[in-house]
Design a protein around this motif. Structure first.
Motif, PDB file in Angstrom:
ATOM      1  N   PRO A 159       0.837  -1.213   0.000  1.00 12.84           N
ATOM      2  CA  PRO A 159       0.000   0.000   0.000  1.00 12.84           C
ATOM      3  C   PRO A 159       0.863   1.250   0.000  1.00 12.84           C
ATOM      4  O   PRO A 159       1.976   1.277   0.535  1.00 12.84           O
ATOM      5  CB  PRO A 159      -0.804  -0.124   1.307  1.00 12.84           C
ATOM      6  N   GLU A 160       0.325   2.309  -0.605  1.00 17.93           N
ATOM      7  CA  GLU A 160       1.076   3.554  -0.695  1.00 17.93           C
ATOM      8  C   GLU A 160       0.990   4.349   0.599  1.00 17.93           C
ATOM      9  O   GLU A 160       1.945   5.019   0.989  1.00 17.93           O
ATOM     10  CB  GLU A 160       0.551   4.396  -1.866  1.00 17.93           C
ATOM     11  N   SER A 161      -0.147   4.283   1.267  1.00 14.61           N
ATOM     12  CA  SER A 161      -0.307   5.059   2.501  1.00 14.61           C
ATOM     13  C   SER A 161       0.254   4.285   3.691  1.00 14.61           C
ATOM     14  O   SER A 161       0.329   3.050   3.683  1.00 14.61           O
ATOM     15  CB  SER A 161      -1.788   5.370   2.744  1.00 14.61           C
ATOM     16  N   SER A 162       0.639   5.017   4.723  1.00 17.57           N
ATOM     17  CA  SER A 162       1.159   4.376   5.936  1.00 17.57           C
ATOM     18  C   SER A 162       0.066   3.619   6.672  1.00 17.57           C
ATOM     19  O   SER A 162       0.319   2.576   7.285  1.00 17.57           O
ATOM     20  CB  SER A 162       1.777   5.438   6.852  1.00 17.57           C
ATOM     21  N   ALA A 163      -1.177   4.110   6.604  1.00 18.89           N
ATOM     22  CA  ALA A 163      -2.293   3.408   7.253  1.00 18.89           C
ATOM     23  C   ALA A 163      -2.536   2.066   6.575  1.00 18.89           C
ATOM     24  O   ALA A 163      -2.760   1.046   7.226  1.00 18.89           O
ATOM     25  CB  ALA A 163      -3.552   4.273   7.206  1.00 18.89           C
ATOM     26  N   GLY A 164      -2.493   2.059   5.242  1.00 22.00           N
ATOM     27  CA  GLY A 164      -2.655   0.802   4.521  1.00 22.00           C
ATOM     28  C   GLY A 164      -1.527  -0.169   4.824  1.00 22.00           C
ATOM     29  O   GLY A 164      -1.741  -1.373   4.958  1.00 22.00           O
ATOM     30  N   GLN A 165      -0.291   0.366   4.928  1.00 22.43           N
ATOM     31  CA  GLN A 165       0.850  -0.482   5.274  1.00 22.43           C
ATOM     32  C   GLN A 165       0.682  -1.074   6.670  1.00 22.43           C
ATOM     33  O   GLN A 165       0.959  -2.252   6.901  1.00 22.43           O
ATOM     34  CB  GLN A 165       2.138   0.346   5.208  1.00 22.43           C
ATOM     35  N   ARG A 166       0.192  -0.249   7.607  1.00 26.38           N
ATOM     36  CA  ARG A 166      -0.021  -0.725   8.971  1.00 26.38           C
ATOM     37  C   ARG A 166      -1.111  -1.804   9.010  1.00 26.38           C
ATOM     38  O   ARG A 166      -0.986  -2.815   9.700  1.00 26.38           O
ATOM     39  CB  ARG A 166      -0.387   0.448   9.879  1.00 26.38           C
ATOM     40  N   ASP A 167      -2.169  -1.586   8.249  1.00 23.66           N
ATOM     41  CA  ASP A 167      -3.249  -2.579   8.201  1.00 23.66           C
ATOM     42  C   ASP A 167      -2.764  -3.902   7.612  1.00 23.66           C
ATOM     43  O   ASP A 167      -3.129  -4.988   8.091  1.00 23.66           O
ATOM     44  CB  ASP A 167      -4.421  -2.044   7.378  1.00 23.66           C
TER      45      ASP A 167
END
Length: 200
Positions: free
Chosen positions: A77-85
């Motif tokens: 994922p490009e966003s940090s939230a997506g990476q965290r999820d």
């Protein structure tokens, strides 16, 4: 989906506890020194349940492992939230897999302990049979020379030493008693007539 699988595995843990309680009961019954009757059908049913639980857990572990492998192929994922999820999803997936592996480990340990208890049961039975046969053999060896003496004096010969003497009977009985006592003492000393200390 992971929560549902985790709840299912928790149910397996409850089933494992029930099976462990049953198998502990059967192990106690199998290892009783005087146990003669064992409900083998119930024991085999419990073992069959363990095998089925093992197979189901293996299938689920394979499915979860495939899911974890598929997660590795996902695009980052490009966003940090997506990476965290995504990282959290991977961690939870691994937790579920370890949960399943823990159930499999417990099930296989129960299977091994049951096999050990059954082998110990038959070993105890075999030792008991050996003790009985050893005792019977020793008793046969005690009475064998007595039968020989009785057979000699029972022959239809007119002249047999001690046969027509007044104290011949007592000499024969004394010698037979001495031989029997000597053999019993010998066999007892060699522990042929003594029980082994295996809880008999």
């Amino acid at each position: 989906m992971l929560r549902v699988v985790n709840l299912i595995v928790d149910g397996y843990l409850d089933l494992r506890r029930e099976l462990a309680r049953q198998l502990d009961h059967w192990q106690t019954e199998l290892l009783k020194p005087r146990a003669r009757y064992v409900n083998w059908s119930s024991l085999l049913d419990a073992r069959l349940s363990l095998h089925q639980l093992d197979e189901i857990c293996e299938d689920q572990r394979t499915a979860v492992q495939d899911w974890i492998d598929a997660l590795e192929t996902w695009a980052m994922p490009e966003s940090s939230a997506g990476q965290r999820d995504l990282d959290l999803l991977k961690v939870r997936s691994r937790d579920v897999r370890e949960h399943i592996e823990r159930v499999v480990h417990h099930v296989r340990r129960l299977e091994q302990s049951t096999e050990t208890a059954v082998q110990m049961h038959f070993s105890v039975q075999s030792n008991r049979t050996n003790d009985i046969m050893r005792t019977l053999t020793a008793l046969t060896a005690v009475f064998l020379p007595l039968n020989l003496i009785a057979g000699i004096f029972g022959m239809n010969f007119e002249y047999i030493p001690l046969l027509h003497k007044q104290d011949g009977f007592w000499w024969a009985m004394g010698s037979m008693t001495a031989i029997a006592a000597g053999l019993v003492a010998l066999f007892w000393r060699k522990r042929y007539l003594a029980r082994t200390g295996g809880g008999h």
